[in-house]
Design a protein around this motif. Structure first.
Motif, PDB file in Angstrom:
ATOM      1  N   CYS A 161      31.419  51.541  48.479  1.00  0.00           N
ATOM      2  CA  CYS A 161      32.200  51.545  47.247  1.00  0.00           C
ATOM      3  C   CYS A 161      33.380  52.498  47.389  1.00  0.00           C
ATOM      4  N   TYR A 162      34.269  52.444  46.395  1.00  0.00           N
ATOM      5  CA  TYR A 162      35.299  53.467  46.291  1.00  0.00           C
ATOM      6  C   TYR A 162      35.515  53.814  44.831  1.00  0.00           C
ATOM      7  N   VAL A 163      35.988  55.017  44.588  1.00  0.00           N
ATOM      8  CA  VAL A 163      36.342  55.450  43.244  1.00  0.00           C
ATOM      9  C   VAL A 163      37.734  54.913  42.948  1.00  0.00           C
ATOM     10  N   GLY A 164      37.875  54.222  41.842  1.00  0.00           N
ATOM     11  CA  GLY A 164      39.158  53.602  41.515  1.00  0.00           C
ATOM     12  C   GLY A 164      39.418  53.624  40.027  1.00  0.00           C
ATOM     13  N   GLY A 165      40.265  52.665  39.584  1.00  0.00           N
ATOM     14  CA  GLY A 165      40.523  52.510  38.160  1.00  0.00           C
ATOM     15  C   GLY A 165      40.971  53.783  37.485  1.00  0.00           C
ATOM     16  N   TRP A 166      40.460  53.978  36.252  1.00  0.00           N
ATOM     17  CA  TRP A 166      40.909  55.118  35.460  1.00  0.00           C
ATOM     18  C   TRP A 166      40.485  56.458  36.067  1.00  0.00           C
ATOM     19  N   LEU A 197      47.941  60.620  37.210  1.00  0.00           N
ATOM     20  CA  LEU A 197      48.717  59.550  36.589  1.00  0.00           C
ATOM     21  C   LEU A 197      48.474  59.476  35.087  1.00  0.00           C
ATOM     22  N   THR A 198      47.444  60.137  34.612  1.00  0.00           N
ATOM     23  CA  THR A 198      47.117  60.108  33.195  1.00  0.00           C
ATOM     24  C   THR A 198      46.462  61.419  32.792  1.00  0.00           C
ATOM     25  N   GLU A 199      46.635  61.767  31.527  1.00  0.00           N
ATOM     26  CA  GLU A 199      45.924  62.913  30.961  1.00  0.00           C
ATOM     27  C   GLU A 199      44.774  62.446  30.093  1.00  0.00           C
ATOM     28  N   GLN A 200      44.637  61.131  29.953  1.00  0.00           N
ATOM     29  CA  GLN A 200      43.541  60.582  29.163  1.00  0.00           C
ATOM     30  C   GLN A 200      42.227  60.763  29.916  1.00  0.00           C
ATOM     31  N   LEU A 201      41.197  61.172  29.210  1.00  0.00           N
ATOM     32  CA  LEU A 201      39.895  61.410  29.821  1.00  0.00           C
ATOM     33  C   LEU A 201      38.928  60.287  29.472  1.00  0.00           C
ATOM     34  N   PHE A 202      38.203  59.833  30.466  1.00  0.00           N
ATOM     35  CA  PHE A 202      37.208  58.786  30.284  1.00  0.00           C
ATOM     36  C   PHE A 202      35.827  59.362  30.562  1.00  0.00           C
ATOM     37  N   ARG A 203      34.859  58.933  29.798  1.00  0.00           N
ATOM     38  CA  ARG A 203      33.501  59.444  29.963  1.00  0.00           C
ATOM     39  C   ARG A 203      32.879  58.978  31.265  1.00  0.00           C
ATOM     40  N   SER A 204      33.141  57.737  31.640  1.00  0.00           N
ATOM     41  CA  SER A 204      32.476  57.167  32.807  1.00  0.00           C
ATOM     42  C   SER A 204      33.340  57.251  34.054  1.00  0.00           C
ATOM     43  N   THR A 205      32.689  57.289  35.203  1.00  0.00           N
ATOM     44  CA  THR A 205      33.357  57.247  36.503  1.00  0.00           C
ATOM     45  C   THR A 205      33.508  55.793  36.908  1.00  0.00           C
ATOM     46  N   PHE A 206      34.729  55.392  37.253  1.00  0.00           N
ATOM     47  CA  PHE A 206      35.010  53.994  37.603  1.00  0.00           C
ATOM     48  C   PHE A 206      34.734  53.791  39.094  1.00  0.00           C
ATOM     49  N   VAL A 207      33.864  52.825  39.400  1.00  0.00           N
ATOM     50  CA  VAL A 207      33.437  52.585  40.775  1.00  0.00           C
ATOM     51  C   VAL A 207      33.651  51.121  41.135  1.00  0.00           C
ATOM     52  N   VAL A 208      34.280  50.881  42.280  1.00  0.00           N
ATOM     53  CA  VAL A 208      34.460  49.526  42.813  1.00  0.00           C
ATOM     54  C   VAL A 208      33.472  49.378  43.965  1.00  0.00           C
ATOM     55  N   SER A 209      32.537  48.443  43.824  1.00  0.00           N
ATOM     56  CA  SER A 209      31.411  48.380  44.748  1.00  0.00           C
ATOM     57  C   SER A 209      31.216  46.979  45.311  1.00  0.00           C
ATOM     58  N   GLY A 249      41.739  50.432  31.627  1.00  0.00           N
ATOM     59  CA  GLY A 249      41.527  50.535  30.194  1.00  0.00           C
ATOM     60  C   GLY A 249      42.503  49.717  29.377  1.00  0.00           C
ATOM     61  N   GLY A 250      43.243  48.809  30.022  1.00  0.00           N
ATOM     62  CA  GLY A 250      44.170  47.946  29.305  1.00  0.00           C
ATOM     63  C   GLY A 250      45.610  48.152  29.741  1.00  0.00           C
ATOM     64  N   VAL A 251      46.476  47.222  29.337  1.00  0.00           N
ATOM     65  CA  VAL A 251      47.869  47.235  29.781  1.00  0.00           C
ATOM     66  C   VAL A 251      48.635  48.438  29.248  1.00  0.00           C
ATOM     67  N   ARG A 252      48.348  48.862  28.023  1.00  0.00           N
ATOM     68  CA  ARG A 252      49.095  49.998  27.479  1.00  0.00           C
ATOM     69  C   ARG A 252      48.869  51.252  28.309  1.00  0.00           C
ATOM     70  N   HIS A 253      47.622  51.498  28.706  1.00  0.00           N
ATOM     71  CA  HIS A 253      47.349  52.664  29.531  1.00  0.00           C
ATOM     72  C   HIS A 253      47.925  52.473  30.932  1.00  0.00           C
ATOM     73  N   LEU A 254      47.844  51.270  31.456  1.00  0.00           N
ATOM     74  CA  LEU A 254      48.451  50.964  32.748  1.00  0.00           C
ATOM     75  C   LEU A 254      49.945  51.263  32.714  1.00  0.00           C
ATOM     76  N   THR A 255      50.615  50.900  31.604  1.00  0.00           N
ATOM     77  CA  THR A 255      52.043  51.153  31.459  1.00  0.00           C
ATOM     78  C   THR A 255      52.354  52.645  31.535  1.00  0.00           C
ATOM     79  N   ASP A 256      51.529  53.453  30.860  1.00  0.00           N
ATOM     80  CA  ASP A 256      51.732  54.903  30.903  1.00  0.00           C
ATOM     81  C   ASP A 256      51.572  55.425  32.329  1.00  0.00           C
ATOM     82  N   CYS A 257      50.570  54.930  33.033  1.00  0.00           N
ATOM     83  CA  CYS A 257      50.331  55.387  34.404  1.00  0.00           C
ATOM     84  C   CYS A 257      51.466  54.970  35.332  1.00  0.00           C
ATOM     85  N   LEU A 258      51.965  53.754  35.142  1.00  0.00           N
ATOM     86  CA  LEU A 258      53.060  53.257  35.975  1.00  0.00           C
ATOM     87  C   LEU A 258      54.316  54.096  35.762  1.00  0.00           C
TER      88      LEU A 258
END
Length: 274
Positions: free
Chosen positions: A93-98, A106-118, A177-186
Protein backbone atom coordinates in the motif's frame (compact mmCIF):
# COMPACT_ATOMS: atom_id res chain seq x y z
CA UNK A 1 17.23 -17.72 11.65
CA UNK A 2 18.16 -19.23 15.06
CA UNK A 3 17.50 -22.95 15.34
CA UNK A 4 18.89 -23.98 18.73
CA UNK A 5 16.92 -24.00 21.97
CA UNK A 6 19.77 -22.11 23.65
CA UNK A 7 18.70 -19.02 21.74
CA UNK A 8 15.10 -19.31 22.86
CA UNK A 9 14.32 -17.19 25.95
CA UNK A 10 12.24 -18.86 28.66
CA UNK A 11 11.42 -15.83 30.79
CA UNK A 12 8.24 -14.15 29.47
CA UNK A 13 9.69 -10.72 30.24
CA UNK A 14 12.81 -11.52 28.23
CA UNK A 15 10.60 -12.65 25.35
CA UNK A 16 8.76 -9.37 25.59
CA UNK A 17 12.02 -7.41 25.61
CA UNK A 18 13.22 -9.20 22.48
CA UNK A 19 9.94 -8.56 20.74
CA UNK A 20 10.02 -4.89 21.73
CA UNK A 21 13.56 -4.45 20.37
CA UNK A 22 12.59 -5.91 17.00
CA UNK A 23 9.06 -4.51 16.75
CA UNK A 24 8.11 -2.06 14.04
CA UNK A 25 6.37 0.89 15.64
CA UNK A 26 5.33 -1.38 18.49
CA UNK A 27 3.90 -3.93 16.06
CA UNK A 28 5.13 -7.49 15.72
CA UNK A 29 3.92 -10.20 13.36
CA UNK A 30 4.03 -13.94 13.92
CA UNK A 31 6.82 -14.26 11.35
CA UNK A 32 8.90 -11.56 13.04
CA UNK A 33 8.30 -13.07 16.48
CA UNK A 34 9.52 -16.45 15.24
CA UNK A 35 12.77 -14.86 14.05
CA UNK A 36 13.28 -12.78 17.19
CA UNK A 37 12.59 -15.66 19.59
CA UNK A 38 14.21 -18.45 17.60
CA UNK A 39 10.98 -20.43 17.49
CA UNK A 40 9.02 -22.28 14.82
CA UNK A 41 6.05 -20.29 13.60
CA UNK A 42 3.52 -22.42 15.47
CA UNK A 43 5.37 -22.00 18.77
CA UNK A 44 5.72 -18.26 18.15
CA UNK A 45 1.96 -18.04 17.64
CA UNK A 46 1.39 -19.72 20.99
CA UNK A 47 3.85 -17.40 22.72
CA UNK A 48 2.15 -14.32 21.32
CA UNK A 49 -1.26 -15.58 22.41
CA UNK A 50 -0.03 -16.22 25.96
CA UNK A 51 1.58 -12.79 26.18
CA UNK A 52 -1.69 -11.29 24.98
CA UNK A 53 -3.61 -13.22 27.63
CA UNK A 54 -1.31 -11.70 30.26
CA UNK A 55 -2.14 -8.23 29.00
CA UNK A 56 1.28 -7.42 27.54
CA UNK A 57 0.19 -7.59 23.89
CA UNK A 58 -2.93 -6.54 22.06
CA UNK A 59 -4.08 -8.62 19.11
CA UNK A 60 -4.65 -6.34 16.13
CA UNK A 61 -5.69 -9.07 13.74
CA UNK A 62 -4.66 -12.64 13.03
CA UNK A 63 -0.87 -12.81 13.01
CA UNK A 64 -0.27 -9.20 14.12
CA UNK A 65 0.13 -7.91 17.69
CA UNK A 66 0.82 -4.58 19.35
CA UNK A 67 3.17 -4.39 22.33
CA UNK A 68 1.28 -2.42 24.95
CA UNK A 69 3.13 0.34 26.76
CA UNK A 70 3.32 -0.09 30.51
CA UNK A 71 1.06 2.90 31.07
CA UNK A 72 -1.66 1.58 28.76
CA UNK A 73 -3.66 -0.03 31.57
CA UNK A 74 -6.89 -1.86 30.97
CA UNK A 75 -8.00 0.46 28.20
CA UNK A 76 -5.18 -0.70 25.95
CA UNK A 77 -2.83 1.51 23.95
CA UNK A 78 -2.80 3.52 20.77
CA UNK A 79 -0.22 2.94 18.07
CA UNK A 80 2.32 5.75 17.81
CA UNK A 81 2.50 5.91 14.01
CA UNK A 82 -0.68 5.07 12.05
CA UNK A 83 1.35 4.92 8.82
CA UNK A 84 3.34 1.94 10.11
CA UNK A 85 0.14 0.23 11.22
CA UNK A 86 -1.38 0.85 7.79
CA UNK A 87 1.64 -0.74 6.11
CA UNK A 88 1.32 -3.82 8.33
CA UNK A 89 -2.44 -4.11 7.90
CA UNK A 90 -2.99 -3.22 4.26
CA UNK A 91 0.35 -3.73 2.48
CA UNK A 92 1.27 -3.54 -0.27
CA UNK A 93 0.00 0.00 0.00
CA UNK A 94 0.91 3.66 0.03
CA UNK A 95 -0.29 6.66 2.01
CA UNK A 96 -2.11 9.00 -0.34
CA UNK A 97 -5.15 11.21 -0.74
CA UNK A 98 -5.86 13.76 1.95
CA UNK A 99 -3.21 12.30 4.27
CA UNK A 100 -0.45 12.80 1.71
CA UNK A 101 -1.81 16.31 1.07
CA UNK A 102 -1.46 17.07 4.77
CA UNK A 103 2.06 15.61 4.81
CA UNK A 104 3.26 17.77 1.91
CA UNK A 105 1.67 20.94 3.25
CA UNK A 106 -0.92 21.20 0.48
CA UNK A 107 -3.71 21.69 2.99
CA UNK A 108 -4.27 22.84 6.55
CA UNK A 109 -7.49 20.86 6.78
CA UNK A 110 -7.26 17.96 9.21
CA UNK A 111 -8.86 14.59 8.60
CA UNK A 112 -9.54 12.02 11.28
CA UNK A 113 -8.67 9.02 9.15
CA UNK A 114 -5.43 8.05 7.41
CA UNK A 115 -5.95 7.62 3.66
CA UNK A 116 -4.45 4.36 2.37
CA UNK A 117 -4.24 3.07 -1.21
CA UNK A 118 -3.91 -0.70 -1.04
CA UNK A 119 -3.64 -3.72 -3.32
CA UNK A 120 -4.92 -5.95 -0.52
CA UNK A 121 -8.44 -7.29 -0.45
CA UNK A 122 -10.22 -5.06 2.06
CA UNK A 123 -13.90 -5.56 2.72
CA UNK A 124 -14.73 -2.23 4.39
CA UNK A 125 -13.58 1.20 3.25
CA UNK A 126 -13.35 2.52 6.81
CA UNK A 127 -11.47 0.51 9.43
CA UNK A 128 -10.34 1.28 12.97
CA UNK A 129 -7.44 -0.33 14.85
CA UNK A 130 -5.65 0.67 18.05
CA UNK A 131 -7.22 4.10 18.21
CA UNK A 132 -6.47 4.89 14.56
CA UNK A 133 -9.02 5.17 11.76
CA UNK A 134 -8.20 4.29 8.15
CA UNK A 135 -9.91 5.04 4.86
CA UNK A 136 -8.81 2.36 2.40
CA UNK A 137 -9.23 2.30 -1.39
CA UNK A 138 -8.04 -0.29 -3.90
CA UNK A 139 -5.43 0.06 -6.63
CA UNK A 140 -3.32 -2.32 -8.69
CA UNK A 141 -0.05 -3.71 -7.38
CA UNK A 142 1.73 -2.17 -10.36
CA UNK A 143 0.53 1.31 -9.46
CA UNK A 144 1.41 0.88 -5.81
CA UNK A 145 4.86 -0.53 -6.54
CA UNK A 146 5.73 2.61 -8.52
CA UNK A 147 5.34 4.86 -5.47
CA UNK A 148 8.72 5.57 -3.81
CA UNK A 149 9.32 5.35 -0.09
CA UNK A 150 10.39 8.16 2.20
CA UNK A 151 11.68 8.24 5.75
CA UNK A 152 8.78 8.69 8.14
CA UNK A 153 10.23 8.66 11.61
CA UNK A 154 12.34 5.51 11.85
CA UNK A 155 10.61 3.69 8.99
CA UNK A 156 10.70 3.91 5.21
CA UNK A 157 7.13 4.00 3.96
CA UNK A 158 5.49 4.59 0.59
CA UNK A 159 3.68 7.92 0.21
CA UNK A 160 2.48 9.61 -2.96
CA UNK A 161 4.46 12.71 -3.89
CA UNK A 162 2.78 16.08 -4.40
CA UNK A 163 2.09 15.53 -8.08
CA UNK A 164 0.78 11.99 -7.71
CA UNK A 165 -1.41 13.06 -4.79
CA UNK A 166 -3.06 15.70 -6.97
CA UNK A 167 -3.17 13.40 -10.00
CA UNK A 168 -4.91 10.70 -7.98
CA UNK A 169 -7.48 13.25 -6.81
CA UNK A 170 -8.03 14.54 -10.36
CA UNK A 171 -8.93 10.97 -11.32
CA UNK A 172 -11.00 10.38 -8.16
CA UNK A 173 -11.83 13.67 -6.36
CA UNK A 174 -13.18 11.86 -3.30
CA UNK A 175 -9.56 10.86 -2.51
CA UNK A 176 -9.09 14.51 -1.56
CA UNK A 177 -12.50 14.92 0.03
CA UNK A 178 -14.08 16.45 -3.08
CA UNK A 179 -13.30 18.92 -5.86
CA UNK A 180 -13.43 22.02 -3.66
CA UNK A 181 -10.68 20.70 -1.41
CA UNK A 182 -8.75 19.45 -4.44
CA UNK A 183 -8.95 23.00 -5.86
CA UNK A 184 -7.44 24.44 -2.68
CA UNK A 185 -4.61 21.90 -2.77
CA UNK A 186 -3.92 22.54 -6.45
CA UNK A 187 -3.68 26.29 -5.89
CA UNK A 188 -1.41 25.81 -2.89
CA UNK A 189 0.84 23.59 -4.99
CA UNK A 190 0.86 26.17 -7.81
CA UNK A 191 2.03 28.86 -5.37
CA UNK A 192 4.82 26.70 -3.93
CA UNK A 193 8.45 26.52 -5.00
CA UNK A 194 7.91 22.84 -5.84
CA UNK A 195 5.49 23.68 -8.68
CA UNK A 196 6.38 21.53 -11.69
CA UNK A 197 3.64 21.44 -14.35
CA UNK A 198 5.52 18.96 -16.57
CA UNK A 199 5.85 16.53 -13.69
CA UNK A 200 2.18 17.01 -12.82
CA UNK A 201 1.14 16.20 -16.40
CA UNK A 202 3.31 13.08 -16.31
CA UNK A 203 1.69 11.94 -13.05
CA UNK A 204 -1.80 12.53 -14.44
CA UNK A 205 -0.88 10.47 -17.51
CA UNK A 206 0.12 7.62 -15.21
CA UNK A 207 -3.42 7.43 -13.84
CA UNK A 208 -4.70 6.41 -17.28
CA UNK A 209 -7.72 8.65 -16.71
CA UNK A 210 -8.99 10.96 -19.43
CA UNK A 211 -11.37 12.48 -16.88
CA UNK A 212 -8.36 13.55 -14.81
CA UNK A 213 -7.04 15.62 -17.73
CA UNK A 214 -10.46 17.17 -18.23
CA UNK A 215 -10.56 18.26 -14.59
CA UNK A 216 -6.94 19.44 -14.67
CA UNK A 217 -7.45 21.57 -17.79
CA UNK A 218 -10.72 23.02 -16.58
CA UNK A 219 -9.35 23.93 -13.14
CA UNK A 220 -6.09 25.30 -14.54
CA UNK A 221 -7.93 27.47 -17.05
CA UNK A 222 -10.39 28.80 -14.51
CA UNK A 223 -8.25 29.21 -11.41
CA UNK A 224 -4.52 29.09 -12.04
CA UNK A 225 -3.98 31.77 -14.66
CA UNK A 226 -0.88 32.01 -16.82
CA UNK A 227 -0.61 28.25 -17.30
CA UNK A 228 -1.47 28.19 -21.00
CA UNK A 229 0.98 25.37 -21.76
CA UNK A 230 -0.59 23.19 -19.07
CA UNK A 231 -4.09 23.95 -20.34
CA UNK A 232 -3.06 23.16 -23.92
CA UNK A 233 -1.49 19.85 -22.86
CA UNK A 234 -4.57 18.85 -20.87
CA UNK A 235 -6.86 19.85 -23.75
CA UNK A 236 -4.92 17.64 -26.17
CA UNK A 237 -5.39 14.63 -23.87
CA UNK A 238 -9.16 14.87 -23.41
CA UNK A 239 -11.15 11.72 -24.02
CA UNK A 240 -14.64 11.38 -25.44
CA UNK A 241 -17.73 11.38 -23.25
CA UNK A 242 -18.92 13.76 -20.58
CA UNK A 243 -18.09 13.35 -16.89
CA UNK A 244 -19.03 15.23 -13.73
CA UNK A 245 -16.52 17.61 -12.24
CA UNK A 246 -17.30 16.10 -8.85
CA UNK A 247 -18.63 12.53 -9.19
CA UNK A 248 -19.86 12.57 -5.57
CA UNK A 249 -22.39 15.30 -6.39
CA UNK A 250 -25.42 13.74 -8.13
CA UNK A 251 -26.54 16.89 -9.95
CA UNK A 252 -25.15 17.36 -13.43
CA UNK A 253 -24.97 21.14 -13.43
CA UNK A 254 -24.10 22.87 -16.69
CA UNK A 255 -22.09 21.25 -19.45
CA UNK A 256 -18.73 22.65 -20.49
CA UNK A 257 -18.54 21.44 -24.09
CA UNK A 258 -14.91 22.58 -24.29
CA UNK A 259 -13.86 20.25 -21.47
CA UNK A 260 -16.68 17.72 -21.75
CA UNK A 261 -17.41 18.26 -18.08
CA UNK A 262 -20.65 18.64 -16.18
CA UNK A 263 -19.73 21.57 -13.90
CA UNK A 264 -21.79 20.56 -10.89
CA UNK A 265 -20.02 22.45 -8.08
CA UNK A 266 -19.19 26.14 -7.68
CA UNK A 267 -15.55 27.13 -7.40
CA UNK A 268 -14.04 30.04 -5.44
CA UNK A 269 -12.65 33.09 -7.22
CA UNK A 270 -13.46 31.93 -10.71
CA UNK A 271 -11.93 33.91 -13.56
CA UNK A 272 -14.09 36.41 -15.35
CA UNK A 273 -14.36 34.15 -18.39
CA UNK A 274 -15.81 31.27 -16.33
Amino acid sequence: MPTTSALQPRDPKEKLRRLARGARGGLVSTETAAELLGLPRGAATGTLLRLAERGWLSRVRRGLYFILPLEAGQDGGAVEDPWVLADELFGPCYVGGWTAAEHWGLTEQLFRSTFVVSAASVRDTTRAFLGSEFHVVRASRERISSVPTIWHGKERLAVSDRERTIADALAAPDWMGGVRHLTDCLRTYRASKEWDPARLVARVAETGSGAAFKRLGFLAERLLGGEEALVTEAFSRRTTGNVRLDPAVPERGRLSTRWRLWVNVSLPDEAANA
